[in-house]
Design a protein around this motif. Structure first.
Motif, mmCIF file in Angstrom:
data_model
loop_
_atom_site.group_PDB
_atom_site.id
_atom_site.type_symbol
_atom_site.label_atom_id
_atom_site.label_comp_id
_atom_site.label_asym_id
_atom_site.label_seq_id
_atom_site.Cartn_x
_atom_site.Cartn_y
_atom_site.Cartn_z
ATOM 1 N N PRO A 1 0.800 -1.212 0.000
ATOM 2 C CA PRO A 1 0.000 0.000 0.000
ATOM 3 C C PRO A 1 0.836 1.266 0.000
ATOM 4 N N GLY A 2 1.823 1.371 0.915
ATOM 5 C CA GLY A 2 2.705 2.540 0.927
ATOM 6 C C GLY A 2 1.956 3.847 1.174
ATOM 7 N N VAL A 3 2.687 4.930 1.239
ATOM 8 C CA VAL A 3 2.120 6.268 1.352
ATOM 9 C C VAL A 3 2.741 7.120 0.256
ATOM 10 N N LEU A 4 1.897 7.726 -0.592
ATOM 11 C CA LEU A 4 2.410 8.498 -1.713
ATOM 12 C C LEU A 4 2.908 9.859 -1.237
ATOM 13 N N PRO A 5 4.115 10.271 -1.632
ATOM 14 C CA PRO A 5 4.716 11.465 -1.070
ATOM 15 C C PRO A 5 4.357 12.787 -1.731
ATOM 16 N N LEU A 6 4.199 12.822 -3.069
ATOM 17 C CA LEU A 6 4.026 14.104 -3.739
ATOM 18 C C LEU A 6 2.886 14.043 -4.743
ATOM 19 N N GLY A 7 2.399 15.202 -5.178
ATOM 20 C CA GLY A 7 1.260 15.244 -6.088
ATOM 21 C C GLY A 7 1.573 15.800 -7.452
ATOM 22 N N LEU A 8 0.613 16.476 -8.036
ATOM 23 C CA LEU A 8 0.686 16.820 -9.445
ATOM 24 C C LEU A 8 1.146 18.244 -9.734
ATOM 25 N N PHE B 1 -4.951 13.955 -15.318
ATOM 26 C CA PHE B 1 -4.573 13.208 -14.119
ATOM 27 C C PHE B 1 -5.746 13.226 -13.145
ATOM 28 N N PHE B 2 -5.988 12.091 -12.495
ATOM 29 C CA PHE B 2 -7.073 12.031 -11.520
ATOM 30 C C PHE B 2 -6.622 11.193 -10.325
ATOM 31 N N PHE C 1 -14.028 3.349 -5.538
ATOM 32 C CA PHE C 1 -14.216 2.032 -4.934
ATOM 33 C C PHE C 1 -13.035 1.675 -4.036
ATOM 34 N N ILE C 2 -11.829 1.813 -4.558
ATOM 35 C CA ILE C 2 -10.628 1.448 -3.792
ATOM 36 C C ILE C 2 -10.479 2.347 -2.573
ATOM 37 N N HIS C 3 -10.700 3.634 -2.752
ATOM 38 C CA HIS C 3 -10.545 4.560 -1.635
ATOM 39 C C HIS C 3 -11.573 4.265 -0.540
ATOM 40 N N LYS C 4 -12.775 3.888 -0.954
ATOM 41 C CA LYS C 4 -13.820 3.604 0.022
ATOM 42 C C LYS C 4 -13.517 2.331 0.803
ATOM 43 N N VAL C 5 -13.017 1.300 0.118
ATOM 44 C CA VAL C 5 -12.762 0.012 0.764
ATOM 45 C C VAL C 5 -11.485 0.031 1.596
ATOM 46 N N THR C 6 -10.433 0.673 1.093
ATOM 47 C CA THR C 6 -9.117 0.572 1.736
ATOM 48 C C THR C 6 -8.636 1.864 2.383
ATOM 49 N N GLY C 7 -9.186 2.990 1.973
ATOM 50 C CA GLY C 7 -8.686 4.267 2.447
ATOM 51 C C GLY C 7 -7.422 4.715 1.750
ATOM 52 N N GLU C 8 -6.931 3.915 0.788
ATOM 53 C CA GLU C 8 -5.689 4.244 0.077
ATOM 54 C C GLU C 8 -5.980 5.090 -1.160
ATOM 55 N N ASP C 9 -4.975 5.839 -1.602
ATOM 56 C CA ASP C 9 -5.081 6.650 -2.814
ATOM 57 C C ASP C 9 -4.557 5.874 -4.020
ATOM 58 N N VAL C 10 -5.314 5.906 -5.091
ATOM 59 C CA VAL C 10 -4.852 5.414 -6.378
ATOM 60 C C VAL C 10 -5.109 6.524 -7.395
ATOM 61 N N PHE C 11 -4.593 6.355 -8.597
ATOM 62 C CA PHE C 11 -4.616 7.450 -9.559
ATOM 63 C C PHE C 11 -4.990 6.963 -10.955
ATOM 64 N N GLY C 12 -5.447 7.894 -11.749
ATOM 65 C CA GLY C 12 -5.753 7.619 -13.146
ATOM 66 C C GLY C 12 -5.074 8.625 -14.045
ATOM 67 N N ILE C 13 -4.593 8.157 -15.182
ATOM 68 C CA ILE C 13 -3.976 9.028 -16.188
ATOM 69 C C ILE C 13 -4.609 8.700 -17.528
#
Length: 478
Positions: free
Chosen positions: A21-28, A51-52, A258-270
């Motif tokens: 899972p990790g923690v993402l450090p920086l954004g866009l 980017f989303f 869906f992923i954020h709701k189930v896990t609380g983790e951030d994922v991204f789309g490009i």
């Protein structure tokens, strides 16, 4: 207590062990402001369009893909390809190029064949429902796409190495995790995380609901399965980024939510841009304008010519999108083009780079031979062409196998190939200069065929009647 219990139920059968899972450090912010880095570079080339999400993640995403950043690690990115046909086409290339750029930067990429989702049909960007495909046809198409993706990855690895350590390229099929699953269990585990109002608000859904044909339940459910695919790959492969065409953004958002709701983790789309025809229509099978990547459907020569024919106002953009050429080199190519536009240097370089990626060096060599033979009347090119290349080049040309008898004349050859009418009219077609063999005009009907002139070293003769009618002759018993 209800929420923790619900999360445990979800993970019990349908949700695997979480990946890294990790923690993402920086954004866009850096990607959008033009700072150097993988995302910024592809944004500058025009390959990455959107980017989303942006809100709340502007200090995370660029360094996620920067191997030089302390604490960063190779990421996993995926893109899906539904096997609605037995070949990929040019419209798929930009998504593949996006995966390849990530791989070249040391990250791991997954090409996901939609062996399950193709049965439903993606409604994104469509005005009507796709033709239903039976299970056997989808399986055959999926196997063909799997082979095609592996071949492209192999060409990329072999012919475009840059001396750096690359990430892995993996081909998966989502039918692997949907087979033998119980529908009711799946809906009970997954369905509760999706809100009808949100699903109905997607542009692809709204467009179809307002159309005369409406929208089927199968199509409506497609975005749920694509969201689950993203979740499955996140859990089992640590995949945090989904890549897709700009018409896929709604489906990507569903996966993120869906992923954020189930896990609380951030994922991204490009998203990557869609390639359209000169009329603005999306290139693809459904639009009837597909340029296929399987050489049995579109030959290397035809693919090469598709890019050679691109207009001057598009070619610089396409060099940035479809090739790995550095931007300074592209600038130099365009500067030379300004001085000598008649040479069509950028178009030829674009065509060469894409054809080599899709069909390898052999395919590029074949495309160039065919180009020389057809447009430059090159005898040398004709002499080294195979039967298959000639058939691909002259698709409408009849193919004949003839025995070379002693004293066979030009007239005999034309008649045996059914290229001219019987009687005086056919005779006059030759004497009046309407016939050529291997790009050489012949005017004496009684001339005896000469090996090396009328018959090439490869045992072939290319007969042309008038301006456009070709006949291919394979000589036997030379």
């Amino acid at each position: 207590m209800a929420a923790p219990m619900l999360r445990w139920v979800f993970r019990s059968q349908w949700f695997g062990t979480p990946g890294r899972p990790g923690v993402l450090p920086l954004g866009l912010r850096e990607a959008h402001s033009g700072a150097q880095g993988l995302l910024a570079m592809q944004k500058a080339r025009g390959l990455f369009k959107e980017f989303f999400p942006e809100t709340g993640t502007k200090t995370e995403l660029p360094e996620l893909f920067d191997r030089g950043t302390a604490g960063s690690f190779p990421q996993t990115i995926y893109c899906g390809f539904d096997p609605t046909a037995d070949s990929l086409h040019v419209g798929h290339l930009l998504a593949l190029l996006g995966l390849f750029h990530f791989q070249r930067a040391g990250h791991n990429v997954i090409a996901l064949v939609g062996g399950a989702t193709a049965r439903l049909g993606d409604p994104s960007g469509r005005t009507k429902e796709r033709e239903a495909l039976d299970a056997e046809r989808v399986r055959n198409n999926a196997r063909a796409l799997h082979r095609g993706l592996q071949a492209l990855a192999a060409n990329h690895q072999r012919l475009f190495a840059n001396g750096r350590t690359w990430g892995s390229f993996t081909v998966l099929d989502n039918s692997a995790w949907y087979q033998k699953r119980d529908l009711v269990d799946f809906l009970a585990a997954v369905g509760g995380h999706f809100r009808m109002g949100t699903l109905l608000s997607r542009l692809s859904v709204q467009t179809r609901l307002k159309s005369p044909e409406g929208m089927s339940l199968a199509e409506f459910f497609y975005q749920v399965l694509q969201a689950y695919d993203f979740y499955y790959l996140f859990q089992h492969y640590g995949c945090r980024v989904q890549l897709g065409g700009s018409d896929q953004l709604g489906n990507i958002v569903s996966g993120y939510e869906f992923i954020h709701k189930v896990t609380g983790e951030d994922v991204f789309g490009i998203s990557v841009p869609l390639i359209t025809s000169t009329t603005g229509a999306k290139l693809g099978k459904s639009a009837g304008n597909a340029v296929w990547l399987n050489q049995e459907k579109t030959s290397p020569f035809e693919l090469y010519q598709f890019f050679v024919r691109q207009q001057d106002d598009l070619v610089e953009r396409y060099l940035k999108l479809f090739t790995f050429l550095p931007l300074p080199e592209i600038d130099h190519i365009m500067q030379l083009h300004v001085k000598e536009p008649e040479k069509r240097g950028p178009q030829k370089r674009l065509a060469a780079e894409v054809t080599k990626l899709v069909h390898g060096q052999e395919g590029l060599d074949s495309a160039k031979r065919c180009t020389q033979a057809l447009y430059h009347s090159s005898i040398d090119a004709l002499e080294v062409m195979s039967d298959q290349e000639l058939k691909e080049l002259f698709k409408e040309a009849p193919f004949s196998e003839l025995v070379l008898d002693p004293g066979t004349s030009v007239l005999d050859t034309c008649r045996k190939a059914n290229a001219i009418p019987d009687g005086p009219r056919g005779y006059r077609m030759i004497t009046e200069g309407g016939v050529s063999i291997n790009h050489r005009q012949v005017t004496n009907p009684e001339s005896v065929l000469v090996v090396g002139q009328h018959i090439l070293k490869n045992g072939l003769s290319l007969l042309k009647i008038g301006k456009k009618n070709f006949y291919i002759i394979k000589w036997l018993q030379l």
